[in-house]
Design an enzyme around this catalytic site. Structure first.
Site, PDB file in Angstrom:
ATOM      1  CE1 TYR A   1      -6.588   3.459  10.927  1.00  0.00           C
ATOM      2  CE2 TYR A   1      -5.769   3.743   8.687  1.00  0.00           C
ATOM      3  CZ  TYR A   1      -5.687   3.135   9.924  1.00  0.00           C
ATOM      4  OH  TYR A   1      -4.707   2.209  10.168  1.00  0.00           O
TER       5      TYR A   1
ATOM      6  CE  LYS B   1       2.718   3.223  13.534  1.00  0.00           C
ATOM      7  NZ  LYS B   1       3.455   2.998  12.292  1.00  0.00           N
TER       8      LYS B   1
ATOM      9  CE1 TYR C   1      -1.816   3.839   9.178  1.00  0.00           C
ATOM     10  CE2 TYR C   1      -0.661   3.062   7.229  1.00  0.00           C
ATOM     11  CZ  TYR C   1      -1.728   2.978   8.114  1.00  0.00           C
ATOM     12  OH  TYR C   1      -2.683   2.013   7.923  1.00  0.00           O
TER      13      TYR C   1
ATOM     14  N   PRO D   1      -5.304  -0.156  18.395  1.00  0.00           N
ATOM     15  CG  PRO D   1      -7.224  -1.286  17.732  1.00  0.00           C
ATOM     16  CD  PRO D   1      -6.554  -0.715  18.930  1.00  0.00           C
TER      17      PRO D   1
ATOM     18  CG  HIS E   1      -2.065  -0.924   1.154  1.00  0.00           C
ATOM     19  ND1 HIS E   1      -3.131  -0.864   2.022  1.00  0.00           N
ATOM     20  CD2 HIS E   1      -2.322  -1.947   0.298  1.00  0.00           C
ATOM     21  CE1 HIS E   1      -4.001  -1.814   1.705  1.00  0.00           C
ATOM     22  NE2 HIS E   1      -3.528  -2.486   0.661  1.00  0.00           N
TER      23      HIS E   1
END
Length: 393
Positions: free
Chosen positions: A203, A299, A386, A295, A75
């Site tokens: 998200y 991580k 991220y 979550p 991704h």
């Protein structure tokens, strides 16, 4: 009592313990893994699957990444949804890095199979596991297997046995400092054999609460919605879940969601937790035994991989004649852990509805989200965290 000896006794055969064992084997360090559950139980755990480059590199180093590279989904970006609009953060353009979606169950399976093929010893279904003598020069792990007591003598013990494991619980309270935040909501998640709604994760922040659109493969999706802490998965029919998920997504995204029967449904509470230090004499904590993150941001597994990457290098250096690595293990891990804790706390606080936020807090979330997607500097800060921060070797 049956007695055996190894250089490193690893407690816990989850992905962190198995990865540590694989890395140590590559470095020529002998290790035995002791696990209280069965192999099937360990493989049955449903967990996240977004891997940072650091984790992929460690799996490469361990020689277990062939299937990951063949089946994993790279991704280059991640999506934020709010105010009915989808915004893409281009991870690759902002950092030069990407993440790979590959289920934690598959990581565990690859490590298990490689360990078995190499003839390395793992003790499953060990009962009454206890750690002893780690504050002196002769540590050992005791356990019962099929009714027979065993002693595993070693030079070091690696506690990879999770938040509820025996290793951290065996440390004297006065030697341990803990920090914790419990969030006032949980995640209701389902797994379904339907194609994901988008190629990359979404998200979503909405007036109805948070939602996450994720996946395990191109044909298996993992979706979550924020729920009350006292909620129960049994209260939710599949139809009710799909309706609630769609309600929290932009209309054009919701229209593309393919639904189907769930194959797993559960509620996970959210917490941030850190125990420090992460070394006590000849006992080292790694992964969930030392820290938990919500979550949001994925991580958990990546922090655990980073811990055992540093620990494997430190132990190899010790057997090569240097104690620098083990002496600085806790400090180096915690620097990265606290930065990941900060990011996970920030991202969780940004994306979720809090019961006591009020109108001012809601406006602050909206302002932060708007700034985040309109400022390259803010987007880059998110992207950098991220995709994962480097290890301090």
């Amino acid at each position: 009592m049956a007695s055996t000896r190894t250089q490193v006794a690893i407690v816990g055969a989850g992905p962190s313990g198995l990865l540590l064992g694989a890395l140590l084997a590559r470095a020529g360090v002998d290790a035995v893994i002791v696990e209280q559950r069965s192999a099937d139980y360990v493989l049955g755990r449903i967990r996240a699957g977004v891997l940072e480059q650091v984790t992929v590199d460690l799996l490469d180093e361990a020689g277990v990444s062939g299937r990951l590279h063949a089946e994993g989904l790279p991704h280059d970006g991640v999506n934020l949804a709010f105010d009915g609009v989808l915004h893409r953060i281009d991870l690759k353009a902002l950092t030069g890095k990407h993440v790979v979606v590959y289920g934690q169950t598959e990581v565990t399976r690859d490590l298990m199979e490689a360990r078995a093929a190499a003839g390395l010893r793992t003790v499953y279904e060990a009962q009454d596991v206890a750690v002893h003598g780690f504050d002196g020069g002769q540590p050992f792990v005791s356990y019962t297997l099929r009714g027979e007591p065993h002693m595993l003598q070693c030079d070091f013990i690696a506690g990879c046995d999770g938040y509820h494991g025996v290793c951290r619980a065996s440390v004297p309270a006065e030697a341990l400092q803990t920090h914790e935040k419990v969030y006032p909501f949980g995640w209701l998640g389902i797994l379904a054999d339907v194609p994901p709604v988008a190629h990359e994760l979404i998200y979503a922040h909405s007036e109805h609460g948070f939602a996450l659109c994720s996946m395990r493969s191109a044909a298996r999706s993992r979706y979550y919605v924020q729920c009350a802490l006292d909620d129960h998965a049994e209260r939710w029919s599949d139809e009710a879940f799909w309706a609630e998920l769609k309600r929290r997504l932009p209309a054009d995204v919701a229209a593309q969601v393919l639904t189907g029967p769930s194959i797993e449904k559960s509620i996970a509470p959210l917490r941030s937790f850190v125990a420090e230090p992460m070394r006590f004499g000849r006992l080292f904590l790694a992964g969930d035994a030392a820290h938990i993150v919500p979550p949001t941001g994925a991580k958990g597994l990546n922090l655990a991989a980073g811990d055992v990457g540093l620990l494997s290098r430190a132990l190899a250096e010790f057997y090569g004649g240097s104690s620098r690595g083990i002496d600085t293990y806790s400090e180096r891990c915690l620097q990265r852990v606290w930065k990941a804790e900060r990011f996970s706390w920030w991202f969780t606080s940004l994306m979720h509805r809090f019961p006591d936020t009020g109108s001012f807090g809601q406006r602050m979330q909206h302002a932060e989200l708007s700034y985040l997607v309109s400022s390259e500097a803010a987007s880059k800060a998110l992207a950098e965290n991220y995709v994962g921060l480097p290890l301090a070797f």
